[in-house]
Write a protein that holds these residues in place. Sequence first.
Motif, PDB file in Angstrom:
ATOM      1  N   LEU A   1       0.819  -1.214   0.000  1.00 60.67           N
ATOM      2  CA  LEU A   1       0.000   0.000   0.000  1.00 60.67           C
ATOM      3  C   LEU A   1       0.850   1.261   0.000  1.00 60.67           C
ATOM      4  O   LEU A   1       0.510   2.255  -0.652  1.00 60.67           O
ATOM      5  N   SER A   2       1.952   1.230   0.721  1.00 55.27           N
ATOM      6  CA  SER A   2       2.773   2.433   0.839  1.00 55.27           C
ATOM      7  C   SER A   2       3.647   2.686  -0.381  1.00 55.27           C
ATOM      8  O   SER A   2       4.063   3.834  -0.608  1.00 55.27           O
ATOM      9  N   SER A   3       3.924   1.668  -1.172  1.00 58.74           N
ATOM     10  CA  SER A   3       4.867   1.849  -2.281  1.00 58.74           C
ATOM     11  C   SER A   3       4.264   1.506  -3.632  1.00 58.74           C
ATOM     12  O   SER A   3       5.006   1.400  -4.613  1.00 58.74           O
ATOM     13  N   TYR A   4       2.949   1.349  -3.726  1.00 60.50           N
ATOM     14  CA  TYR A   4       2.346   0.878  -4.970  1.00 60.50           C
ATOM     15  C   TYR A   4       2.683   1.788  -6.144  1.00 60.50           C
ATOM     16  O   TYR A   4       3.163   1.342  -7.189  1.00 60.50           O
ATOM     17  N   GLY A   5       2.436   3.077  -5.989  1.00 63.42           N
ATOM     18  CA  GLY A   5       2.670   4.000  -7.100  1.00 63.42           C
ATOM     19  C   GLY A   5       4.123   4.076  -7.516  1.00 63.42           C
ATOM     20  O   GLY A   5       4.452   4.034  -8.707  1.00 63.42           O
ATOM     21  N   SER A   6       5.023   4.181  -6.528  1.00 61.98           N
ATOM     22  CA  SER A   6       6.445   4.310  -6.854  1.00 61.98           C
ATOM     23  C   SER A   6       6.999   3.025  -7.473  1.00 61.98           C
ATOM     24  O   SER A   6       7.830   3.080  -8.384  1.00 61.98           O
TER      25      SER A   6
END
Length: 458
Positions: free
Chosen positions: A46-51
């Motif tokens: 959840l915390s790194s999905y976009g990156s």
Amino acid sequence: MSDLTTLLEVGGPVAALGGGAAYARAKHPAAYWSTVGLPVSTVRLLSSYGSVMEACGLTVAPSRLRVLAVKAMTQREVRPVPPRRGIIRPTTTGLRIRLRLAPGQEPADFAASAERLRHAWGVHAVYVTTVKPGVVDLRLVGYDVLRRVRMPRKAAHGPLKVPVALREDATPFVRDYRTIPHQLTLGATLSGKSMYLRHLVAGLAPQSVALVGIDCKRGVELAPFAPRLSALATDPEQAAELLPVLVNEMEDRYDLIKARQSIAPGTPNEEITSDIWGLPDHERPVPVVLFVDEVAELFLVATKKDEERRDEMVTQLIRLAQLGRAAGIYLEVCGQRFGAELGKGATMLRAQLTGRVCHRVNDEASAKMALGDIAPEAVQAACSIAPERPGLAVAGDTSGGWSRIRTPYLSLGDAAETCRESAHLVPDLPALKPFRPDVPVRPVETAAPVFLPRPVTD
């Protein structure tokens, strides 16, 4: 001194907790995943999905409307857009995420980045499957499910369907005879081939099906299942007598289908058939599954006198493989090697065996015999199977798809007991009665076995 005491008081439980987690991860990976791995991987995703999507090249340029809205409402930089993500669905072995592809993307883009996603989110493996055009499923597997095989509770069961092994993506490998009627299974000694065959027999025993065996190793593999077998040949001479009977049975079933096709005016379309599955229940003959163990024994001849018998048997096997499906006769052919060096007809028979399962083999040529003509990239995977992992295999079919599977442990006693309990389901096939194996009377009290069976999987 007081600070040191406090540090020791705090550090002791922390060290014990860390040691317990390490032990659980090594010895009980499923429990470790449910308690530690699942929440950690979920937070990381959840915390790194976009990156992560941007680093893997799985983002696309935003639409003009999005660019205008961002510029009008904020001063921040307009970044590429990752695929729309659905709800994260936890499983007992990992996570599942459904993604909607952005315009211009294809599932192959995600499959090519699976290794990067695996490292980024700290899971054992990532697999990509297409749900429908524009939508894919990411299946994240938290640990090595093939190290200690546990079959899912919900596996596809049905007529002529047997969940026989576990795939590396934690889904069951189901042997469906109506989808893949004939199969070739290869494997060296102690590779797990017999365990795979054992699961098939035990899975089919409770079903309405006739089981026929050809085991030229004097019946050591299939004889324990004699109470459930409709016929058993334990040497090439008996096999030469049994195969013509099966061919005649197939021809009789074709006559039954042809009689049904003498269509009278006004017959409903659903009653017109080209195989036994279109016949009414009261007319449909019972399906037959033929197990051939150590198929090479049928090809090998010691004298020139045996060549004629060998050629007849091979011809009959080829006929069963070519024409048996519509008559409800299916082949399960097993062996250590199976190639052109066996003699005339070997390559033609292999070409009719749609499914392929290759356990550990002794040389690359054997793996090529099983998989080289349907999935060349799977040959190397079959050659890399370690002897310490019996039961591990590579399964493929003529569609070109392949995957690693592993069969769970099933003792010979349990499989034989299943056959004994299902002995009343042996169908009445008069043509096979002369080949029905003798079933020994079970003693009232049995002594403890001297030799315990060697486990094939952990």
